[in-house]
Design a protein around this motif. Structure first.
Motif, PDB file in Angstrom:
ATOM      1  N   ARG A  33      45.572  25.347 -22.495  1.00 42.11           N
ATOM      2  CA  ARG A  33      44.598  26.216 -21.820  1.00 42.11           C
ATOM      3  C   ARG A  33      43.173  25.817 -22.170  1.00 42.11           C
ATOM      4  O   ARG A  33      42.304  25.755 -21.305  1.00 42.11           O
ATOM      5  N   ARG A  34      42.911  25.547 -23.434  1.00 42.60           N
ATOM      6  CA  ARG A  34      41.555  25.119 -23.846  1.00 42.60           C
ATOM      7  C   ARG A  34      41.202  23.761 -23.238  1.00 42.60           C
ATOM      8  O   ARG A  34      40.072  23.533 -22.829  1.00 42.60           O
ATOM      9  N   LEU A  35      42.163  22.849 -23.171  1.00 42.88           N
ATOM     10  CA  LEU A  35      41.907  21.547 -22.551  1.00 42.88           C
ATOM     11  C   LEU A  35      41.624  21.701 -21.058  1.00 42.88           C
ATOM     12  O   LEU A  35      40.756  21.007 -20.512  1.00 42.88           O
ATOM     13  N   ASP A  36      42.315  22.615 -20.404  1.00 40.66           N
ATOM     14  CA  ASP A  36      42.069  22.882 -18.993  1.00 40.66           C
ATOM     15  C   ASP A  36      40.657  23.442 -18.792  1.00 40.66           C
ATOM     16  O   ASP A  36      39.937  23.020 -17.879  1.00 40.66           O
ATOM     17  N   ASP A  37      40.251  24.370 -19.650  1.00 38.92           N
ATOM     18  CA  ASP A  37      38.896  24.921 -19.572  1.00 38.92           C
ATOM     19  C   ASP A  37      37.847  23.839 -19.804  1.00 38.92           C
ATOM     20  O   ASP A  37      36.820  23.790 -19.127  1.00 38.92           O
ATOM     21  N   LEU A  38      38.105  22.967 -20.759  1.00 39.90           N
ATOM     22  CA  LEU A  38      37.186  21.871 -21.063  1.00 39.90           C
ATOM     23  C   LEU A  38      37.072  20.907 -19.887  1.00 39.90           C
ATOM     24  O   LEU A  38      35.961  20.479 -19.525  1.00 39.90           O
ATOM     25  N   ALA A  39      38.184  20.578 -19.266  1.00 42.77           N
ATOM     26  CA  ALA A  39      38.166  19.672 -18.109  1.00 42.77           C
ATOM     27  C   ALA A  39      37.410  20.294 -16.942  1.00 42.77           C
ATOM     28  O   ALA A  39      36.628  19.610 -16.264  1.00 42.77           O
ATOM     29  N   TYR A  40      37.610  21.591 -16.710  1.00 44.90           N
ATOM     30  CA  TYR A  40      36.904  22.268 -15.622  1.00 44.90           C
ATOM     31  C   TYR A  40      35.389  22.253 -15.878  1.00 44.90           C
ATOM     32  O   TYR A  40      34.606  21.906 -14.999  1.00 44.90           O
ATOM     33  N   GLY A  41      34.996  22.614 -17.095  1.00 42.96           N
ATOM     34  CA  GLY A  41      33.579  22.630 -17.441  1.00 42.96           C
ATOM     35  C   GLY A  41      32.946  21.249 -17.347  1.00 42.96           C
ATOM     36  O   GLY A  41      31.821  21.095 -16.860  1.00 42.96           O
ATOM     37  N   ALA A  42      33.663  20.233 -17.794  1.00 37.93           N
ATOM     38  CA  ALA A  42      33.151  18.862 -17.706  1.00 37.93           C
ATOM     39  C   ALA A  42      32.974  18.449 -16.251  1.00 37.93           C
ATOM     40  O   ALA A  42      31.990  17.784 -15.901  1.00 37.93           O
ATOM     41  N   GLY A  43      33.892  18.862 -15.399  1.00 41.45           N
ATOM     42  CA  GLY A  43      33.776  18.550 -13.976  1.00 41.45           C
ATOM     43  C   GLY A  43      32.575  19.216 -13.335  1.00 41.45           C
ATOM     44  O   GLY A  43      31.873  18.605 -12.525  1.00 41.45           O
ATOM     45  N   VAL A  44      32.308  20.452 -13.703  1.00 38.79           N
ATOM     46  CA  VAL A  44      31.132  21.152 -13.176  1.00 38.79           C
ATOM     47  C   VAL A  44      29.856  20.449 -13.628  1.00 38.79           C
ATOM     48  O   VAL A  44      28.950  20.201 -12.834  1.00 38.79           O
ATOM     49  N   TRP A  45      29.779  20.124 -14.910  1.00 40.15           N
ATOM     50  CA  TRP A  45      28.593  19.435 -15.425  1.00 40.15           C
ATOM     51  C   TRP A  45      28.430  18.053 -14.786  1.00 40.15           C
ATOM     52  O   TRP A  45      27.313  17.659 -14.425  1.00 40.15           O
TER      53      TRP A  45
END
Length: 63
Positions: A33-45
Motif C-alpha cells: 500500500r505504501r509503495l502504491d501511494d509512493l508510485a502515485y505521488g511520484a507520477g503526479v510530481w
C-alpha cells in the motif's frame, strides 16, 4: 509529531486491510500500500514537472 504520523499511517493500513479483505498478510499489505501511494505521488510530481505546471500539486479549495 512522529508518533502521530506513525499511528495515522498504521491506522490507515489497518482500516484498508479490513475493508479490502486482503489475501496478503498485514505486513506485506502495508508495504504494498505504501509503495502504491509512493508510485502515485511520484507520477503526479513527474507529470507536473513534465508539464511545467504546479496546478496538479495545488489544492483546490471550494465552498
Amino acid at each position: 509529531m512522529r508518533r502521530a504520523t506513525t499511528v495515522a499511517a498504521l491506522a490507515d493500513i489497518a482500516l484498508e486491510y479490513r475493508r479490502d479483505q486482503a489475501t496478503l498478510d498485514p505486513l506485506r499489505y502495508g508495504v504494498a500500500r505504501r509503495l502504491d501511494d509512493l508510485a502515485y505521488g511520484a507520477g503526479v510530481w513527474f507529470s507536473a514537472l513534465k508539464g511545467r505546471s504546479t496546478a496538479a500539486l495545488r489544492p483546490r479549495v471550494t465552498r
